[in-house]
Design a protein around this motif. Structure first.
Motif, short mmCIF file in Angstrom:
data_model
loop_
_atom_site.label_atom_id
_atom_site.label_comp_id
_atom_site.label_asym_id
_atom_site.label_seq_id
_atom_site.Cartn_x
_atom_site.Cartn_y
_atom_site.Cartn_z
N PRO B 38 0.84 -1.21 0.00
CA PRO B 38 0.00 0.00 0.00
C PRO B 38 0.86 1.25 0.00
O PRO B 38 1.84 1.35 0.74
CB PRO B 38 -0.80 -0.10 1.30
N LEU B 39 0.48 2.21 -0.86
CA LEU B 39 1.24 3.45 -1.01
C LEU B 39 0.57 4.56 -0.25
O LEU B 39 0.21 5.57 -0.82
CB LEU B 39 1.28 3.84 -2.48
N LYS B 40 0.33 4.34 1.00
CA LYS B 40 -0.33 5.40 1.73
C LYS B 40 0.20 5.40 3.13
O LYS B 40 -0.17 4.58 3.94
CB LYS B 40 -1.84 5.19 1.71
N ASP B 54 6.53 9.93 -9.80
CA ASP B 54 7.76 10.70 -9.70
C ASP B 54 8.75 10.06 -8.74
O ASP B 54 9.94 10.32 -8.82
CB ASP B 54 7.47 12.13 -9.21
N HIS B 55 8.24 9.29 -7.81
CA HIS B 55 9.11 8.80 -6.76
C HIS B 55 9.37 7.30 -6.82
O HIS B 55 9.95 6.73 -5.91
CB HIS B 55 8.53 9.18 -5.39
N GLN B 68 15.08 -4.71 -2.30
CA GLN B 68 15.35 -3.58 -3.19
C GLN B 68 14.43 -2.40 -2.89
O GLN B 68 13.25 -2.58 -2.60
CB GLN B 68 15.16 -4.05 -4.64
N THR B 69 14.98 -1.19 -2.98
CA THR B 69 14.18 0.00 -2.70
C THR B 69 13.17 0.23 -3.83
O THR B 69 13.54 0.18 -5.00
CB THR B 69 15.10 1.23 -2.59
N LEU B 70 11.91 0.46 -3.47
CA LEU B 70 10.87 0.66 -4.47
C LEU B 70 10.48 2.13 -4.63
O LEU B 70 10.16 2.57 -5.71
CB LEU B 70 9.61 -0.15 -4.10
N ARG B 80 9.80 5.08 2.84
CA ARG B 80 10.24 4.22 1.74
C ARG B 80 9.70 2.81 1.87
O ARG B 80 9.52 2.28 2.96
CB ARG B 80 11.76 4.12 1.76
N LEU B 81 9.48 2.21 0.71
CA LEU B 81 9.05 0.81 0.67
C LEU B 81 10.15 0.01 0.00
O LEU B 81 10.88 0.51 -0.86
CB LEU B 81 7.75 0.68 -0.13
#
Lengths: 181, 525
Positions: B38-40, B54-55, B68-70, B80-81
């Protein structure tokens, strides 16, 4: 008898003078009323009320020139708040100026934009970025959804999309138990 | 060691059901087919897709290595995920949000490589592991890179919390008090990895310059394996490596909501955090034990935060247990790992979090995030409050249990009438959403749901007001600019006119030019 009349007259005159001075010095002036009205307006700067922005409309209300029900973005709640502030009877929103709609933001279709800068000049809050013959884009966080950029666009590349709203926890459903008598 | 333990206002002892999830050993879940991260970071800050793309640190179709950094540099609200396992990045998709019923959340979709072995809960570090040399700033930057957030549920970035608090911190509290019934993921961690927790606490205390480190657990955490304190005392007693740090292990009485930050600080230090302040204002920082363990892992093993312990428990679950699962695992995979439901699904109330303050899970495809502690399956019989509610009778039970010392029945009346601003004046935003008021309510009113609704409305109102203020400012700035430009143009025009009128040579030049032109014209004709 004369001294008492003199003393009372003197007292009355001095108290009146004091009250007048205090009201001039600290009392509500036109500016502070305009400020208070302006604070209740939604700051969309959409000019639907017939004045070029919220502040001019607030000035018009304060001077008695405009009615309190000319602001569609503020909706009925806004009219009620203005009536409350000014001690007037509330009235329904005047539909001549437009109807209340959920909040929107402008979105430029970047493939169709020809870079004419007309929308940039129309935007009351400088929420559009771009230059001559360069693609324009809307800063969604600054856009008030006033729709003023729609009309000047010669290629109709600006759409209104629903503004992103924060999530609201739903109101609990009431499953009331009714006790039978 | 005898320590004085104080109390906090309100609260209530609740029957704990921790043993249910603790009866089986902690398990690793087989690598799920797909993960949805989840991106929140924060539910009150909606993200737009531009911001996300963008990120992104990876491109669609890219092979990912485990860890690995996503995402990078999304600001503090969106830590960061990292890829929990090896796989392929398939893009951003919408999945049902775990807590906000009916809403979707953008997720990073990872197709996993199912041949790899699942990651196991790492072994504990020995009690006297020396602290690595790392400066406070390096530690905070490292924790930010490793995506470390508060694992107690709030998911506030640990690096940011440390930055806000640095200087003036005297006590670091590691919160191992999970006071809500059924939740046992922290207990499992404390039994398996006490050394790691203490090591993480020592790292944090050193970086913050604290003199005191307190590990707080509930007193009844005893089972056939012995008290959870045995493991901790072994790590705490010999600490010749940090002679300056005073490490204490304190058992606090199990009174809900003892695990809430403000209540725990009151119990341990007898100091109250100001209602409009933060624990740092009284020199205290409070972190979950799982956060401390992930700090230790991030510093010593250089592992990002990609997995967490989740309790899958409740009377509706076949084999309740604690699962070490990758972030982004769908709830349905977790339930499957615990043997599924033991009764028809229509009888089940699925909850994320505990039974008192949890949220209903409406869709089992929802993925877990870094703040998911427990998936709880209650049967209808366990939820008397779902039968319906009666009017408030002003009994005042809620007032006597409210740990935030509010007036729940007044807040309820204001919130249900939509008078959110009045509720704000009555301290609505100070509600910690513990849910005790609804638990004791003899009329079974859904009080917690009303408060959550009202608090969200207030936050939305606050956002609107900020937008209005911004629009006003920009409108006024634009008007000033236009006026200034107009004035400048007017001034230039005036100056030019004045120059033409004043300068007779210019006038005569013009006349001469006109005469020349006339002569030329006449000559031609």
């Amino acid at each position: 008898m004369i001294p008492s009349v003199l003393i009372l007259t003197l007292l009355t005159v001095s108290v009146v003078a004091l009250i007048l001075w205090v009201s001039r010095r600290w009392g509500a002036n036109d500016d502070s009323v305009v400020e208070q009205i302006d604070a209740l307006l939604p700051q969309t700067q959409c000019a639907q009320c017939g004045y070029p922005g919220c502040r001019p409309y607030a000035e018009a209300i304060a001077s008695g020139e405009a009615d309190i029900n000319q602001c569609p973005p503020g909706g009925q709640a806004g009219v009620d708040a203005l009536a409350d502030l000014l001690g007037k009877e509330s009235k329904p929103l005047n539909e001549e100026h437009g109807s209340h709609k959920p909040p929107v933001v402008a979105l430029i279709d970047e493939d169709r934009c020809i870079g004419c800068t007309l929308c940039i000049q129309a935007c009351p809050v400088d929420a559009i970025l771009g230059a001559q013959k360069m693609m324009h884009t809307v800063l969604a966080s600054e856009c008030t959804g006033c729709e003023l950029c729609i009309a000047p666009c010669p290629v109709d590349c600006i759409d209104l999309v629903p503004a992103q709203r924060p999530m609201i926890h739903p109101k609990p459903m009431s499953i009331d138990i009714r006790v039978q008598a | 060691m005898s320590v004085s333990v104080h109390g906090f206002f309100g609260g209530m002892p609740l029957a704990d059901h921790k043993a249910m999830a603790m009866q089986r050993p902690t398990q690793s879940i087989p690598v799920p087919e797909a993960l949805y991260l989840p991106l929140k970071g924060h539910r009150h800050q909606p993200l737009d897709l531009h911001q996300i793309t963008d990120h992104l640190a990876v491109s669609v179709g890219q092979q990912l290595a485990a860890g690995q950094t996503l995402t990078r540099g999304m600001g503090d609200a969106h830590p960061r995920l990292h890829a929990p396992v090896a796989g392929t990045f398939l893009g951003i998709v919408s999945r049902p949000a775990l807590k906000d019923m009916g809403h979707d959340v953008p997720c990073l979709h990872i197709q996993t490589d199912r041949t790899q072995a699942p990651k196991k809960l790492p072994d504990d570090y020995p009690p006297n592991t020396p602290l690595p040399e790392i400066t406070p700033d390096e530690l905070m930057d490292h924790l930010q890179r490793m995506g470390i957030v508060g694992l107690g549920g709030a998911q506030f970035p640990t690096s940011e919390k440390m930055r806000q608090a640095s200087g003036g911190i005297d006590t670091v509290i590691l919160n191992g008090v999970e006071c809500e019934p059924y939740i046992a993921c922290d207990e499992a961690l404390m039994r398996h990895r006490p050394g790691t927790i203490v090591l993480g606490g020592r790292l944090l205390a050193k970086a913050l310059g604290a003199k005191r480190l307190i590990v707080a657990v509930e007193d009844p955490l005893k089972d056939s394996h012995g008290s959870v304190s045995d493991g901790f005392l072994a790590c705490i007693q010999p600490h010749p490596l940090d002679p300056a740090l005073d490490i204490e292990f304190i058992e606090v009485p199990s009174i809900y909501p003892q695990g809430a930050e403000r209540q725990l600080i009151k119990t341990l230090t007898n100091q109250e955090v100001p209602f409009d302040g933060l624990p740092k204002d009284i020199g205290v920082i409070c972190l979950n034990v799982a956060t401390a363990a992930s700090v230790a892992d991030a510093v010593i093993e250089n592992t990002p935060l990609t997995h967490r312990l989740v309790s899958i428990t409740g009377p509706g679950i076949q084999n309740p247990c604690n699962v070490y699962a990758p972030i982004g695992t769908p709830v349905t995979d977790l339930i499957h790992q615990a043997g599924g439901f033991n009764c028809p699904e229509s009888e089940i109330d699925l909850i994320i979090g505990g039974p008192v303050s949890g949220h209903t899970v409406s869709d089992q495809r929802s993925p877990i995030d870094k703040g998911s502690l427990c998936i709880l399956a209650l049967t209808r019989a366990d939820r008397p409050n779902s039968v319906g509610s009666m009017p408030c009778i002003n009994c005042g039970f809620c007032v006597s249990v409210c740990p935030a010392q509010l007036l729940p029945q007044t807040l309820f009346k204001l919130a249900s009438q939509g008078a959110h601003e009045k509720a704000h004046q009555m301290g609505m935003m100070d509600c910690i959403e513990c849910g005790l008021c609804a638990e004791v309510c003899p009329s079974h009113l859904p009080l917690l749901d009303w408060y959550r609704h009202s608090k969200d409305q207030l936050r939305a109102l606050d956002m609107d007001q900020r937008r209005q203020a911004l629009a006003k400012e920009r409108f006024e700035a634009r008007n000033r600019r236009l006026e200034q430009r107009q004035a400048e143009r007017e001034a230039r025009r005036q100056a030019r006119r004045a120059r033409l009128e004043a300068n007779s040579s210019a006038q005569s030049e013009i006349e001469a030019a006109i005469a020349r032109a006339r002569q030329k014209k006449e000559g031609e004709s």
